[in-house]
Every structure is written in C-alpha cells, then in structure tokens.
Scaffold this active site. Structure first.
Site, short mmCIF file in Angstrom:
data_model
loop_
_atom_site.label_atom_id
_atom_site.label_comp_id
_atom_site.label_asym_id
_atom_site.label_seq_id
_atom_site.Cartn_x
_atom_site.Cartn_y
_atom_site.Cartn_z
N TYR A 59 36.51 46.02 44.96
CA TYR A 59 37.66 45.70 44.12
C TYR A 59 38.57 46.91 43.98
O TYR A 59 39.79 46.82 44.16
CB TYR A 59 37.20 45.23 42.75
CG TYR A 59 38.34 44.84 41.83
CD1 TYR A 59 38.90 43.57 41.88
CD2 TYR A 59 38.85 45.74 40.90
CE1 TYR A 59 39.95 43.21 41.05
CE2 TYR A 59 39.90 45.40 40.06
CZ TYR A 59 40.44 44.13 40.14
OH TYR A 59 41.49 43.78 39.32
N SER B 138 45.89 47.27 39.96
CA SER B 138 45.00 47.46 38.81
C SER B 138 44.99 48.93 38.44
O SER B 138 45.27 49.79 39.29
CB SER B 138 43.58 47.01 39.17
OG SER B 138 42.64 47.42 38.20
#
Length: 253
Positions: free
Chosen positions: A151, A138
C-alpha cells in the site's frame, strides 16, 4: 478544480471517502457518477441518494474499465472530472512469500487501476475547456507504515505519477490534483472505522471541500492532519515521524 458546475466520475465510491466525497460534491451542484464493482451497493446508493448516477466498474479488469468509460461518456458527454478513488489496503508480512498475492492485487488496484482510468478519459478531457484528474495517494506515500508495504509503495507511485502527469499535461486544459488523506475513520482496514487516532470521516470531507473551494489551483489537497507525514522529511524529522507512526521510540530504546 472548481467546487461546482462539474460532471464528476468517481470509481470506487460505494463507501468510505469515495461515497462521502461524491455526496458532498453532489450537494455543491455537481453531477456525480459513482462507480463500483457491486451492483447491489450501486442500486442502494441510487435509491438512497436520488440524483446520484451509478455505473458498474472493476478497475482491476481492463475490459470493465473500457466498457464503463464508454457508458459514462455516452451518457455524460460533459464529463470533466475524474477521481481515481478505487483502492485497497492490506496488512502484509514479507518474511515469507505468502504476501505475494496480496501485493500483486494491491498494485493492480491502486496503481494499474488509476492508470487504466486515466488512459480511458485523458483524450476526452483534453476536449473540455476545464478538466481535472484527481488522483488519490496517502500520507503513507511519504512515511511508511510497517505492516502495509505494498500500500505504501502504491501510494508513493501515485504521488510521483501525479507530479509527472502535471508536467506532461501542462500544455492542455487538464489539471492534475492529488488528494492526500491521512488515516480516516473508514473500513479500509479492519477496526479503522473505530480508531480514535484516525480522522473522523465527516471532518475530513468538510476540510477537503473547503480546500477545494478556497484553493482551486492547488496541486495537492492536504488536510492539516496529513502534514505531519507529508513534510516530515522536509522538516528534518523523517526518522521521528516513522517511529511515531509505527509506535516505536525514535531513539531505538
């Protein structure tokens, strides 16, 4: 990674980026197997998209990964691409220990899940003349969003794991490619699908497919929108990028 002629397994592809990527790869002449936990979603995908294969898998369950891997390899011995798409993203507040359950689940899904998948397929892939492991990190692997600490950490781990595996597997036929999405209009977080600041899903997939086609030897698949986050530190703008990402004034005002 070649754009066509592959047999591709994508666990975590019953919605969002995973499903859209699966359908785009199918349209380009690849055999695609979609994996997911919910059988009703798998059945719906198979009914709505003839030719897309399905298998039930829960990457948080080691036994499920092994069972699914045996099923996939028995049905599709030509498998040569794995996309470790399955992931979760949750808002957490670390001011109290209430975050712990969410954090543990995030790390299990986003880090241990891909590790289990790679372990299940890496020997088989080394028997194929051309194989690819596509990991999914990401933009938040490179600049943190304050409300999603686990995350961010999980995706940073996936980035470094990808870098290291590429070195280890350099003497094999297995390529390691890292997909680095920015914020995309999906249901990963509540309200994200309608977030005007997130990248429309169809635009993201179109650009990703173009990058795979035009840069088959790329180590990282980066759409233009993610480069603001990916290279902030290299540009000497890390503090400004983090401030912008979190809606703060970079000068602390």
């Amino acid at each position: 990674m070649n754009i066509t002629g592959n047999t591709v397994f994508i666990p975590g592809a019953t919605s969002g980026i995973g499903l859209a990527l699966a359908l785009a790869l199918r349209e380009r002449g690849n055999t695609v197997i979609v994996g997911g936990r919910r059988t009703e979603l798998l059945e719906k995908i198979a009914a709505e998209h003839p030719g897309v294969e399905t298998v039930r898998i829960d990457t948080t369950d080691a036994d499920s990964v092994q069972t699914a891997a045996k099923d996939v390899l028995s049905r599709f011995p030509s498998l040569n691409v794995l996309v470790t798409m399955a992931g979760v993203m949750r808002v957490e507040d670390w001011h109290s220990p209430a975050f712990l359950e969410s954090a543990e689940n995030t790390i299990t899904t986003n880090v241990l899940g891909p590790i289990r998948l790679i372990a299940a397929f890496v020997e088989h892939f080394q028997t194929r003349p051309d194989a690819t492991i596509m990991t999914v990190s990401s933009g938040l692997a490179f600049a943190p969003l304050k409300v999603t600490p686990s995350y961010n950490a999980s995706k940073a781990a996936m980035h470094m794991l990808s870098e290291t595996l590429r070195l280890q597997l350099a003497d094999t036929s297995v390529r390691v490619v890292e997909l680095e999405p920015p914020s995309v209009q999906t249901d990963l977080l509540p309200g994200q699908a309608d977030n005007e600041h997130a990248m429309p899903l169809d635009e993201f997939i179109t650009e990703v497919m173009s990058l795979i086609e035009t840069q088959p030897d790329a180590h990282e698949i980066q759409v233009e929108r993610v480069k603001f986050l990916r290279y902030g530190e290299a540009r000497g703008e890390y503090d400004q990028v983090v401030a912008a990402l979190n809606g703060a004034d970079p000068h602390g005002k």
